[in-house]
Design an enzyme around this catalytic site. Structure first.
Site, PDB file in Angstrom:
ATOM      1  N   ARG A   1      38.582  80.749 -61.605  1.00 15.84           N
ATOM      2  CA  ARG A   1      38.247  79.679 -60.659  1.00 15.84           C
ATOM      3  C   ARG A   1      37.046  80.034 -59.781  1.00 15.84           C
ATOM      4  O   ARG A   1      36.992  79.673 -58.604  1.00 15.84           O
ATOM      5  CB  ARG A   1      39.458  79.324 -59.775  1.00 15.84           C
ATOM      6  CG  ARG A   1      40.705  78.937 -60.549  1.00 15.84           C
ATOM      7  CD  ARG A   1      40.520  77.690 -61.378  1.00 15.84           C
ATOM      8  NE  ARG A   1      41.688  77.487 -62.227  1.00 15.84           N
ATOM      9  CZ  ARG A   1      41.766  77.904 -63.495  1.00 15.84           C
ATOM     10  NH1 ARG A   1      40.753  78.533 -64.060  1.00 15.84           N
ATOM     11  NH2 ARG A   1      42.842  77.675 -64.208  1.00 15.84           N
TER      12      ARG A   1
ATOM     13  N   SER B   1      46.411  72.027 -57.613  1.00 17.29           N
ATOM     14  CA  SER B   1      46.791  73.369 -57.164  1.00 17.29           C
ATOM     15  C   SER B   1      46.021  73.729 -55.892  1.00 17.29           C
ATOM     16  O   SER B   1      44.794  73.695 -55.877  1.00 17.29           O
ATOM     17  CB  SER B   1      46.486  74.400 -58.253  1.00 17.29           C
ATOM     18  OG  SER B   1      47.325  74.206 -59.358  1.00 17.29           O
TER      19      SER B   1
ATOM     20  N   GLU C   1      42.285  77.360 -53.493  1.00 17.19           N
ATOM     21  CA  GLU C   1      41.565  76.855 -54.661  1.00 17.19           C
ATOM     22  C   GLU C   1      40.806  75.583 -54.305  1.00 17.19           C
ATOM     23  O   GLU C   1      39.786  75.260 -54.903  1.00 17.19           O
ATOM     24  CB  GLU C   1      42.539  76.589 -55.812  1.00 17.19           C
ATOM     25  CG  GLU C   1      41.849  76.217 -57.119  1.00 17.19           C
ATOM     26  CD  GLU C   1      42.801  76.182 -58.307  1.00 17.19           C
ATOM     27  OE1 GLU C   1      43.431  77.226 -58.585  1.00 17.19           O
ATOM     28  OE2 GLU C   1      42.910  75.119 -58.930  1.00 17.19           O
TER      29      GLU C   1
END
Length: 273
Positions: free
Chosen positions: A151, A198, A269
């Site tokens: 990520r 998320s 995130e």
């Protein structure tokens, strides 16, 4: 170039939180060159991973439209895609062309540029896996020149186009795989909820964020209308009139409790603006 002076950003936020302000849509490279000369600019993708936490901003927010929504076949297996193209649009293109490689990512509500910037992924697959090269405001970059991790990337410049390489597959097999991953998402994630997906990165593969949050007893915990999902505890949902302040307070509570009990520092995130 299109300019919307009193744009309601909550309408494009996937958690339906946002301010009212100016939104610019860049439709070609000349528009981007003009925007580059402005002070305090910020590019937006599909706003599925962005929280507008304030009521006012000095930033000039802009999105990509026009030329940056094009998809072009360079050959049977190599595709150039505009950074403003929604991933759902690209998946439909791939299905029509019998191209396989991104079935695991079906359901991610981002744009191509935004997904590459954060190296979006699911079920062990990352969007960078099939990437060949990028066009950016600072020139072309081959995949080998870019750092990709979980990520995260080191891409600083604005992405304008991406080139991917896939392999041909049977449409029936592609559709079967897509259906499999859609079922997994529906089984494990809240559907039709106002959410940014998320919230935290997984610290490790064996210590996923959802389990840490669940273990400290925060499943279903709310700050006003902003709540930890009861279906997937790494999802924060807006039940109605939640605010950016509520979201930040809940994030703070989660991080504090996980650290106190597990001695693990959760990393966001989602992007907080």
């Amino acid at each position: 170039m299109k300019i919307y002076k009193d744009f309601d950003f909550s309408k494009i936020s996937y958690i339906r939180i946002g301010h009212t302000g100016k939104l610019i849509v860049a439709e070609n490279m000349d528009d981007l060159s003009q925007i580059k000369m402005m002070e305090e600019t910020k590019i937006l993708g599909n706003c599925s991973k962005v929280l507008f936490s304030k009521k006012r901003y000095k930033k000039n927010f802009y999105k990509l439209g026009g030329d940056f929504l094009k998809i072009e076949k360079l050959n049977d297996e190599t595709i150039m895609v505009g950074a403003g193209v929604k991933f759902t649009t690209f998946i439909n293109f791939m299905i029509n062309e019998n191209l396989t490689g991104f079935e695991e990512l079906v359901g991610i509500p981002g744009t191509i540029g935004g997904m590459i910037k954060m190296n979006a992924g699911a079920f062990g697959k990352n969007i960078s896996n099939n990437l060949v090269s990028l066009e950016t405001l600072d020139g072309k970059k081959d995949k080998s020149e870019i750092y990709f991790s979980y990520r995260e990337t080191n891409i600083e410049s604005v992405i304008t186009f991406a080139t991917f390489r896939f392999v041909k597959g049977k449409k029936s097999r592609i559709m079967k795989n897509i259906e499999k991953f859609i079922k997994l998402r529906k089984r494990n994630q809240p559907q039709d909820a106002k959410t940014l997906g998320s919230t935290f990165k997984n610290p490790t593969s064996y210590q996923p964020a959802w389990k840490l949050i669940d273990d400290v007893g925060l499943r279903g915990f709310c700050v006003n209308d902003i709540c930890v999902s009861t279906k997937h505890t790494n999802f924060i949902i807006n039940r109605g009139k939640g605010s950016g302040t509520d979201f930040l307070k809940l994030v703070s509570i989660i991080k504090k409790k996980v650290y106190e009990e597990k001695k693990i520092e959760l990393e966001l995130e989602v992007e907080i603006l």
